[in-house]
Design a protein around this motif. Structure first.
Motif, PDB file in Angstrom:
ATOM      1  N   GLY A 185       2.596  -3.465  15.514  1.00  0.00           N
ATOM      2  CA  GLY A 185       1.283  -3.976  15.869  1.00  0.00           C
ATOM      3  C   GLY A 185       0.418  -4.224  14.645  1.00  0.00           C
ATOM      4  N   PRO A 186      -0.847  -4.635  14.862  1.00  0.00           N
ATOM      5  CA  PRO A 186      -1.702  -5.113  13.775  1.00  0.00           C
ATOM      6  C   PRO A 186      -2.431  -4.030  12.994  1.00  0.00           C
ATOM      7  N   GLU A 187      -2.239  -2.746  13.318  1.00  0.00           N
ATOM      8  CA  GLU A 187      -3.029  -1.693  12.680  1.00  0.00           C
ATOM      9  C   GLU A 187      -2.869  -1.684  11.170  1.00  0.00           C
ATOM     10  N   VAL A 188      -1.637  -1.820  10.688  1.00  0.00           N
ATOM     11  CA  VAL A 188      -1.395  -1.783   9.255  1.00  0.00           C
ATOM     12  C   VAL A 188      -2.127  -2.925   8.561  1.00  0.00           C
ATOM     13  N   MET A 189      -2.061  -4.110   9.134  1.00  0.00           N
ATOM     14  CA  MET A 189      -2.732  -5.261   8.541  1.00  0.00           C
ATOM     15  C   MET A 189      -4.243  -5.073   8.529  1.00  0.00           C
ATOM     16  N   THR A 190      -4.767  -4.470   9.593  1.00  0.00           N
ATOM     17  CA  THR A 190      -6.196  -4.202   9.655  1.00  0.00           C
ATOM     18  C   THR A 190      -6.616  -3.238   8.554  1.00  0.00           C
ATOM     19  N   ASN A 191      -5.834  -2.181   8.368  1.00  0.00           N
ATOM     20  CA  ASN A 191      -6.137  -1.206   7.316  1.00  0.00           C
ATOM     21  C   ASN A 191      -6.085  -1.849   5.938  1.00  0.00           C
ATOM     22  N   MET A 192      -5.094  -2.696   5.716  1.00  0.00           N
ATOM     23  CA  MET A 192      -4.972  -3.378   4.442  1.00  0.00           C
ATOM     24  C   MET A 192      -6.171  -4.280   4.184  1.00  0.00           C
ATOM     25  N   ALA A 193      -6.557  -5.026   5.224  1.00  0.00           N
ATOM     26  CA  ALA A 193      -7.683  -5.936   5.103  1.00  0.00           C
ATOM     27  C   ALA A 193      -8.976  -5.184   4.822  1.00  0.00           C
ATOM     28  N   ASN A 194      -9.194  -4.100   5.537  1.00  0.00           N
ATOM     29  CA  ASN A 194     -10.408  -3.330   5.343  1.00  0.00           C
ATOM     30  C   ASN A 194     -10.475  -2.721   3.946  1.00  0.00           C
ATOM     31  N   ALA A 195      -9.321  -2.287   3.443  1.00  0.00           N
ATOM     32  CA  ALA A 195      -9.285  -1.745   2.083  1.00  0.00           C
ATOM     33  C   ALA A 195      -9.654  -2.814   1.065  1.00  0.00           C
ATOM     34  N   TRP A 196      -9.123  -4.010   1.245  1.00  0.00           N
ATOM     35  CA  TRP A 196      -9.465  -5.109   0.331  1.00  0.00           C
ATOM     36  C   TRP A 196     -10.949  -5.429   0.383  1.00  0.00           C
ATOM     37  N   ARG A 197     -11.469  -5.566   1.589  1.00  0.00           N
ATOM     38  CA  ARG A 197     -12.852  -5.994   1.753  1.00  0.00           C
ATOM     39  C   ARG A 197     -13.832  -4.971   1.194  1.00  0.00           C
ATOM     40  N   SER A 198     -13.494  -3.697   1.274  1.00  0.00           N
ATOM     41  CA  SER A 198     -14.385  -2.640   0.799  1.00  0.00           C
ATOM     42  C   SER A 198     -14.153  -2.278  -0.661  1.00  0.00           C
ATOM     43  N   GLY A 199     -13.164  -2.900  -1.295  1.00  0.00           N
ATOM     44  CA  GLY A 199     -12.863  -2.580  -2.688  1.00  0.00           C
ATOM     45  C   GLY A 199     -12.152  -1.257  -2.866  1.00  0.00           C
ATOM     46  N   ASP A 200     -11.489  -0.753  -1.829  1.00  0.00           N
ATOM     47  CA  ASP A 200     -10.771   0.517  -1.890  1.00  0.00           C
ATOM     48  C   ASP A 200      -9.383   0.274  -2.486  1.00  0.00           C
ATOM     49  N   VAL A 201      -9.322   0.284  -3.814  1.00  0.00           N
ATOM     50  CA  VAL A 201      -8.079  -0.095  -4.479  1.00  0.00           C
ATOM     51  C   VAL A 201      -6.989   0.961  -4.326  1.00  0.00           C
ATOM     52  N   GLN A 202      -7.351   2.217  -4.180  1.00  0.00           N
ATOM     53  CA  GLN A 202      -6.332   3.256  -4.015  1.00  0.00           C
ATOM     54  C   GLN A 202      -5.583   3.075  -2.701  1.00  0.00           C
ATOM     55  N   THR A 203      -6.334   2.860  -1.635  1.00  0.00           N
ATOM     56  CA  THR A 203      -5.687   2.642  -0.340  1.00  0.00           C
ATOM     57  C   THR A 203      -4.883   1.354  -0.349  1.00  0.00           C
ATOM     58  N   LEU A 204      -5.435   0.315  -0.950  1.00  0.00           N
ATOM     59  CA  LEU A 204      -4.733  -0.960  -1.025  1.00  0.00           C
ATOM     60  C   LEU A 204      -3.427  -0.820  -1.795  1.00  0.00           C
ATOM     61  N   ASP A 205      -3.459  -0.051  -2.874  1.00  0.00           N
ATOM     62  CA  ASP A 205      -2.251   0.167  -3.673  1.00  0.00           C
ATOM     63  C   ASP A 205      -1.191   0.881  -2.851  1.00  0.00           C
ATOM     64  N   GLU A 206      -1.603   1.864  -2.062  1.00  0.00           N
ATOM     65  CA  GLU A 206      -0.649   2.598  -1.226  1.00  0.00           C
ATOM     66  C   GLU A 206      -0.062   1.694  -0.146  1.00  0.00           C
ATOM     67  N   ILE A 207      -0.910   0.899   0.483  1.00  0.00           N
ATOM     68  CA  ILE A 207      -0.449   0.067   1.587  1.00  0.00           C
ATOM     69  C   ILE A 207       0.445  -1.065   1.104  1.00  0.00           C
ATOM     70  N   VAL A 208       0.057  -1.696  -0.004  1.00  0.00           N
ATOM     71  CA  VAL A 208       0.775  -2.883  -0.472  1.00  0.00           C
ATOM     72  C   VAL A 208       1.894  -2.515  -1.439  1.00  0.00           C
ATOM     73  N   ASN A 209       1.537  -1.965  -2.587  1.00  0.00           N
ATOM     74  CA  ASN A 209       2.529  -1.812  -3.651  1.00  0.00           C
ATOM     75  C   ASN A 209       3.471  -0.635  -3.448  1.00  0.00           C
ATOM     76  N   ASP A 210       2.923   0.532  -3.067  1.00  0.00           N
ATOM     77  CA  ASP A 210       3.811   1.678  -2.853  1.00  0.00           C
ATOM     78  C   ASP A 210       4.804   1.407  -1.739  1.00  0.00           C
ATOM     79  N   SER A 211       4.320   0.787  -0.672  1.00  0.00           N
ATOM     80  CA  SER A 211       5.209   0.509   0.452  1.00  0.00           C
ATOM     81  C   SER A 211       6.228  -0.568   0.110  1.00  0.00           C
ATOM     82  N   MET A 212       5.817  -1.536  -0.721  1.00  0.00           N
ATOM     83  CA  MET A 212       6.761  -2.554  -1.164  1.00  0.00           C
ATOM     84  C   MET A 212       7.894  -1.918  -1.969  1.00  0.00           C
ATOM     85  N   ALA A 213       7.526  -0.994  -2.862  1.00  0.00           N
ATOM     86  CA  ALA A 213       8.538  -0.308  -3.669  1.00  0.00           C
ATOM     87  C   ALA A 213       9.447   0.545  -2.793  1.00  0.00           C
ATOM     88  N   ASP A 214       8.903   1.111  -1.705  1.00  0.00           N
ATOM     89  CA  ASP A 214       9.730   1.910  -0.797  1.00  0.00           C
ATOM     90  C   ASP A 214      10.807   1.065  -0.139  1.00  0.00           C
TER      91      ASP A 214
END
Length: 286
Positions: A196-225
């Motif tokens: 479902g869309p929850e992950v995408m929503t969290n990613m979007a909200n992190a970007w919009r709020s400038g929360d780079v730590q959360t964005l890094d975990e959602i995008v880059n850490d998960s990509m490396a996994d």
């Protein structure tokens, strides 16, 4: 649980209409200022994200750097190259890259968007992955016409625009991956659609709020996994190449705004961190 949805610039969405301050950095030396702004490639129409700090940087810039040209000619070339590199070799079909269980899940995901799985059978996994990624995002109401690059390129002077990569380079980042890695990408997007869309929503909200730590975990850490090869190919190697170009740019006395996928500017392998490691002064300004 895998949490990311990769596009040609990593992050894809922004959701909602509250005031936003996406992260931005400034790299500088004695006579150069280079602003770094992370982009989102598809947005819901009308979602606010431009700020005074970004507008000021744009007004001062001598050049505007993007990942890739996005005019009609460039898009047509991208489609041609996608089919050239994304069509399975003779005797192969998309199904042959997947297990029976994976193919069943893929068929269900594709069918849920009103598509026929047979239309994707001639594709290699990477092209099926990108196709399904874009379809799922657009089905949720997001449009490349509202994306950051599309908006910015309409505002910046064409003669001052520069690009880090070519269409063929971007296509081959995916096309040159081993078949099993491509299949992992395809399986990942199918799993995300099922979640479902929850992950995408969290990613979007992190970007919009400038929360780079959360964005890094959602995008880059998960990509490396999912695959270190994917992470190295789509993030690390490209970042290092861009840093070399930025260093060359800073040898002059010009100001520039660099607008690239947000995933490229965050974390220890992000462009700001790599520039700092080279001894260049970098500060976050938003």
């Amino acid at each position: 649980m895998r949490k990311f949805l990769i596009g040609l610039g990593a992050s894809l969405l922004a959701i909602g209409h509250a005031a936003a301050e996406p992260a931005m950095w400034k790299a500088s030396d004695e006579d150069s200022e280079i602003y770094l702004f992370g982009s989102i490639h598809l947005l819901d129409k009308g979602a606010p994200w431009q700020t005074e700090a970004l507008d000021k940087a744009l007004s001062l810039a001598d050049y505007y750097y993007y990942e890739l040209a996005m005019d009609a000619e460039a898009q047509a070339l991208m489609q041609t190259l996608a089919l050239q590199y994304g069509t399975a070799p003779e005797g192969k079909t998309l199904s042959s890259y997947l297990t029976e269980e994976q193919k069943t899940a893929f068929d269900a995901a594709v069918t849920s968007y009103g598509m026929s799985p047979a239309t994707l059978e001639p594709y290699r996994p990477w092209l099926a992955y990108l196709t399904l990624s874009v379809v799922s995002v657009q089905a949720a109401g997001f449009d490349p016409a509202s994306g950051v690059e599309t908006i910015m390129m309409a505002q910046t002077d064409d003669e001052k625009e520069r690009y880090f990569e070519t269409a063929e380079q971007q296509i081959r980042f995916f096309a040159d991956m081993p078949d099993d890695v491509q299949a992992k990408l395809l399986v990942t997007v199918v799993e995300q659609i099922e979640e479902g869309p929850e992950v995408m929503t969290n990613m979007a909200n992190a970007w919009r709020s400038g929360d780079v730590q959360t964005l890094d975990e959602i995008v880059n850490d998960s990509m490396a996994d999912v695959s270190d090869e994917v992470y190295q190919t789509l993030i690390v190697k490209r970042n290092k190449a861009w840093v070399e170009e930025i260093r060359t740019l800073m040898e002059g006395d010009e100001e520039a705004v660099i607008i690239v996928g947000a995933g490229h500017l965050i974390g220890d392998d992000g462009v700001p961190a790599l520039l700092e490691a080279e001894g260049i002064k970098v500060e976050r300004i938003q």
